[in-house]
Each structure stands twice: as structure tokens, then as C-alpha cells.
Design an enzyme around this catalytic site. Structure first.
Site, mmCIF file in Angstrom:
data_model
loop_
_atom_site.group_PDB
_atom_site.id
_atom_site.type_symbol
_atom_site.label_atom_id
_atom_site.label_comp_id
_atom_site.label_asym_id
_atom_site.label_seq_id
_atom_site.Cartn_x
_atom_site.Cartn_y
_atom_site.Cartn_z
ATOM 1 N N ASN A 193 0.800 -1.223 0.000
ATOM 2 C CA ASN A 193 0.000 0.000 0.000
ATOM 3 C C ASN A 193 0.836 1.277 0.000
ATOM 4 O O ASN A 193 0.401 2.314 -0.481
ATOM 5 C CB ASN A 193 -1.003 0.008 1.164
ATOM 6 C CG ASN A 193 -0.335 -0.134 2.515
ATOM 7 O OD1 ASN A 193 0.798 -0.599 2.627
ATOM 8 N ND2 ASN A 193 -1.036 0.252 3.562
ATOM 9 N N GLU A 294 5.126 -3.315 12.434
ATOM 10 C CA GLU A 294 3.980 -2.401 12.348
ATOM 11 C C GLU A 294 2.872 -3.215 11.700
ATOM 12 O O GLU A 294 2.901 -3.503 10.510
ATOM 13 C CB GLU A 294 4.349 -1.163 11.528
ATOM 14 C CG GLU A 294 3.304 -0.082 11.593
ATOM 15 C CD GLU A 294 2.512 0.011 10.302
ATOM 16 O OE1 GLU A 294 1.324 -0.394 10.337
ATOM 17 O OE2 GLU A 294 3.054 0.469 9.292
ATOM 18 N N GLU A 503 8.963 3.568 14.262
ATOM 19 C CA GLU A 503 9.690 3.947 13.054
ATOM 20 C C GLU A 503 9.606 5.451 12.862
ATOM 21 O O GLU A 503 8.693 6.104 13.343
ATOM 22 C CB GLU A 503 9.117 3.217 11.832
ATOM 23 C CG GLU A 503 9.342 1.722 11.879
ATOM 24 C CD GLU A 503 8.845 0.989 10.650
ATOM 25 O OE1 GLU A 503 9.381 -0.092 10.371
ATOM 26 O OE2 GLU A 503 7.926 1.505 9.976
#
Length: 523
Positions: A193, A294, A503
Site C-alpha cells: 500500500n 507495524e 519507526e
């Protein structure tokens, strides 16, 4: 931590000759090769099809097709790497690490900055590749490229700010030092994505810290990762520091396992579903690797009676429908307090009808491109049908779009209840279900009922309520009167089953550093 002491010297085995000569067709030489021609106006200079290992473009024994999700047209064939190619890439990265770790922070910073500059010089071509392979509107793809490049710029600056400590102990003849050193080879597994940003957010931090990387991009979007490899090569990033091994879905499982179990890999960084993350964690546990993940989200978007409704609708549009709802931080559940519920739903529906246009990502007016594949469409359709069967009302949208099998209408549902699938599963598509609530406590309870906690949003003009809710929401990131929260300067990550680690920001580089305590005696 994979130190250079695991081998007798810092020179890991060279890539086996068999890999260099194994082509996509009989007699195919191991020469740098670009895809012939650029479909949809893509840059032939950046459209690579081989893996990138040890500074060389290498074919594999087989290839897999990559398709445009809007038209279904084949964009090209890409090297389908398996376990042998994966092992070879890890060895190349390990060999490079033994020298890259000794490169000065200033030089690493300079090389990352060159890579950033090249991304900005090629931003339009990179954006077209993203749109072609992921389907997202070109304007969004252009935004992603700029965002991606900023991570390289940010971590080029952070490379020179990795500081240790001096600790004064009770013993006068001793001093204690704390050093920060790079972990080693980092295996980076990224989703489709955000095929560029999810790479630079990880790789920028890893390279700044002194680690080397092996990137396995998603099978839907390998061209973006390979284009970044081409630019890294142009930026003179040393051979083996940045490696890319694309593979098909059929080989993804074995490649992921190989990366997680290889003893020369010290770090796993993954962005993707919670289910896949758990599998990778299991594999990585065998050798106790450092892991950052994540994972999935199920973001609540709460609108309290005190909210500015117009502002809330604007935030809902930005949060929900970016990339057609295919983002990990997009709002999945809209919790709206009874007093303003009807007004919010009415204005939200009007905004959807007025501002959203479904189409091919290359068309200028398009705001909603296709979903990544038909499986994604089927999930949205399943959630809509389930909700309607249990009493939900379709305010707008609700069905597949006439443009093609991967398109779905932006959809708004009202009268949604907590027993519906869309209330407790991440949809990952253009579906906005609205749940009515009465009290702040009720809203927070509904929001926190999920076993994931990546992002959460709420709108309120009550200062005391803002503090209470921001602190009580069980998520890693909170948007208060704001629907877009991502920034290179801020830590990105979740709690509960949404992942481990952070991150971006000044904290992101810590994920690739090990602390070493040195006791200096005899003073």
C-alpha cells in the site's frame, strides 16, 4: 546480534556462480537489464526486473507477472526469488556490513543525502511506477514519493547524532562507557500500500545506523523497490548495503522464513498484517532476533457533541479515503455522539458524493483508485452485506463500481452496531461505518475493545475531554482534531497486537542499534 566473529574473517562466502548465470530464459546472462519499454509511460531507466544483490542485477530461475490493478494489464515479469537467492542476498549483505559498519557517520549521511536528492530528481517517474502497480491516484503517489524521500533526508541527519554515554561509577578507578553499535543485517519485509515509503522509513534508519539490508517487497509492488535500488546504485551506496529480492506470493512464505531463520540476519522489520507478523515472530524467536513490527489496525474515529462538525467531516474524509481506505492508520469505525450524529452523517455523505471520484489513478480527477485485487473487494463487499443483513443502512455507495472488478464505491453506513463484522475487523477499503454512542465512557470502551491499537482519532472542543481521551485511548498514535498524523519527525507504531517498536523520528534509528556497556578499570 550477528557480529563479524561468526565467520573466521569478515568475508562471507561469495555469491555462488550458479545464481549469477541462472536466467529467466535459457542462456540469459547476469547483466544489468531494464524492462523493455515503459508501460503506461513508465520510465524504462527505473523499471528493473531482476533482483539486486551485492550491487549486481541478477535474474532468477523463474519470473512472476505484476499487474495494473486498474486495468488488469501486465506491467512486466519480475525475478521470482526463492530460498537460494535469499541466502545469497543475506551473505552479500553480511559481507557488506563488515565494512559498512566502519564507514564514518558523516559519509553514511552524505550517501543517504545523495539518494534523497536522486529520489527528488526522479519523483515524477517514481510516482508513476507506484500508481501503475498499486493503483493509487497519481497525486497521492507523488505525495508518497516526497514523504519517502524525506525519510532518507531525515536519517541522513540522524546518522551523525548517534551518541553514547559516560557513566561515573562509585569506584574511583573505573569509568563506564555506553556505546551504540549497528545490529548487523536487517531483513526488511514491506507491504504494497506504500511501496516506497515503507522501504525508506526502515532502510533509511538501518543504513544511518550502520546496518545493511535485504528488502523483500510485496509481490504486487516490486517495481518501486527495484527503482529505489537503481537510484541507490546511482548514489554510490556500496554494493551489498541495499539488496532487493522480489518474489511471488507462492514463494513469500519460504522466503520470509529463510530471512527470519538465517543466522546472519540480526534484525527483522516487517509491516503488514497481524497474522503474518505472528508467523514471522515465531520464526525469529528461534534465534532470538531483534524484531520491529507495524501490524494491523482498526482505528476508531470519535466525534463528540462538542466537536466542530465541519472540521470532523474534513478529517474523516482525509483519514478514511486516502488510498481508497487501504492504509494501516485509516479510520475503520466512526463513533459519533447522539447529539450531532444526524448532522455528521448528512454532511459526511454530502462530502463523499461531492468530493470523491472513482477512476484510474492516472486520470487527473481521480481521488479513489482501484483496490489492490479482487480479494480486497470481496472483503469490503462481505462487510457491507453483513452489516446490512443485521440492520445497517446504506447512506451512499454500497456496491462494486461499474469501472471494473477491483473498484468499489465509497460507502457510508449508518445504524451500525458492535456485532457487525465491520465493527471488529479491519476492512482495508472505502467503507465508513457509523456507530452512535451516548457517553464519553461508552465511546472509549468501544474504541479500546479491539485487540489492536495503532492509531485513533477524535474530535472535541473540550480541553479537559481532550486530555482525558488522548490518555485513555489504547493506541500508539492519536489524532486530536486532525485526520492526517504521519510525519517523518514523529514516532510511528502501535500497541497491543498492532506491533512492536517505532519507526521514523529520532527514536526510529534505535531499532537498528545495540547498546554495549564497557567497564574501563585501572585508572
Amino acid at each position: 546480534m550477528a557480529t563479524c566473529l561468526r565467520l573466521r574473517s569478515c568475508r562471507a562466502p561469495r555469491l555462488p556462480p550458479a545464481l549469477a548465470g541462472r536466467g529467466l530464459r535459457p542462456g540469459c546472462p547476469a547483466q544489468p537489464r531494464r524492462s523493455a519499454g515503459g508501460p503506461a509511460g513508465l520510465s524504462a531507466a527505473l523499471l528493473r526486473s531482476e533482483s539486486f544483490v551485492g550491487g549486481r542485477w541478477l535474474p532468477a530461475a523463474a519470473a512472476f507477472p505484476v499487474h495494473d490493478p486498474a486495468s488488469g494489464a501486465q506491467l512486466g515479469l519480475v525475478a521470482d526469488c526463492g530460498v537460494p537467492e535469499t541466502r545469497a542476498a543475506v551473505r552479500a549483505a553480511y559481507e557488506a556490513f563488515c565494512s559498512w559498519r566502519g564507514v564514518s557517520a558523516k559519509e553514511r549521511s552524505s550517501l543517504l543525502r545523495k539518494w534523497y536528492d536522486l529520489m527528488m530528481q526522479n519523483k515524477d517517474d517514481l510516482a508513476k511506477i507506484i500508481t501503475a502497480e498499486s493503483g493509487k491516484p497519481l497525486k497521492e503517489a507523488q505525495g508518497e514519493v516526497a514523504y519517502s524521500a524525506l525519510f532518507l533526508e531525515w536519517f541522513s541527519e540522524e546518522a551523525r547524532r548517534v551518541y553514547g554515554d559516560v557513566i561515573y561509577t562509585p569506584a574511583k578507578e573505573k569509568r563506564a562507557l555506553v556505546l551504540k553499535q549497528p545490529l548487523g543485517v536487517a531483513a526488511v519485509i514491506t507491504p504494497w500500500n506504500f511501496p516506497s515509503a515503507m522501504i525508506t522509513r526502515k532502510v533509511g534508519a538501518a543504513l544511518a545506523a550502520g546496518c545493511t539490508v535485504v528488502v523483500k517487497p510485496a509481490e504486487h509492488t516490486p517495481f518501486s523497490a527495484l527503482a529505489l535500488a537503481e537510484l541507490a546504485d546511482q548514489a554510490a551506496i556500496p554494493p551489498g548495503v541495499y539488496n532487493v529480492i522480489p518474489c511471488s506470493r507462492a514463494k513469500a512464505k519460504e522466503v520470509g522464513e529463510a530471512l527470519c531463520t538465517d543466522p546472519l540476519v540480526s534484525k527483522i522489520s516487517f509491516t503488514g498484517s497481524t497474522a503474518t507478523g505472528k508467523i514471522l515472530l515465531h520464526h525469529a524467536a528461534g534465534s532470538v532476533k531483534r524484531v520491529s513490527m507495524e501490524l494491523g489496525g482498526h482505528a476508531p474515529f470519535i466525534v463528540f457533541d462538542s466537536a466542530n462538525v465541519d472540521q470532523a467531516v474534513a478529517g474523516a474524509m482525509a483519514s478514511k479515503f486516502r488510498n481508497s481506505g487501504q492504509t494501516c492508520v485509516c479510520s475503520n469505525r466512526f463513533l459519533v455522539q447522539r447529539g450531532i450524529h444526524d448532522s455528521f452523517v448528512k454532511k459526511f455523505a454530502e462530502a463523499i458524493k461531492t468530493n470523491l471520484r472513482v477512476g484510474n489513478g492516472f486520470e487527473e480527477r481521480t481521488t479513489q483508485g482501484p483496490l489492490i485485487d479482487e480479494k480486497a473487494v470481496e472483503k469490503v463487499e462481505k462487510h457491507v452485506n453483513d452489516a446490512v443483513s443485521k440492520g445497517a443502512t446504506v447512506v451512499t455507495g454500497g456496491k462494486r463500481h461499474q469501472l471494473g472488478k477491483n473498484f468499489f464505491e465509497p460507502t457510508l453506513l449508518s445504524n451500525v452496531t458492535r456485532d457487525m463484522l465491520c465493527s471488529h475487523e479491519e476492512t482495508f477499503g472505502p467503507l465508513a461505518p457509523v456507530i452512535k454512542f451516548d457517553t464519553e465512557e461508552e465511546a472509549v470502551a468501544i474504541a479500546n475493545a479491539a485487540d489492536v491499537g495503532l492509531a485513533g482519532y477524535f474530535y472535541s472542543q473540550d480541553p479537559a475531554q481532550i486530555w482525558r481521551v488522548a490518555e485513555r485511548l489504547e493506541v500508539g498514535m492519536v489524532g486530536v482534531n486532525e485526520g492526517l498524523i504521519s510525519s517523518v519527525e514523529c514516532p510511528f507504531g502501535g500497541v497491543k497486537q498492532s506491533g512492536l517498536g517505532r519507526e521514523g523520528s529520532k527514536y526510529g534509528i534505535d531499532e537498528y542499534l545495540e547498546l554495549k556497556y564497557v567497564c574501563f578499570g585501572g585508572l
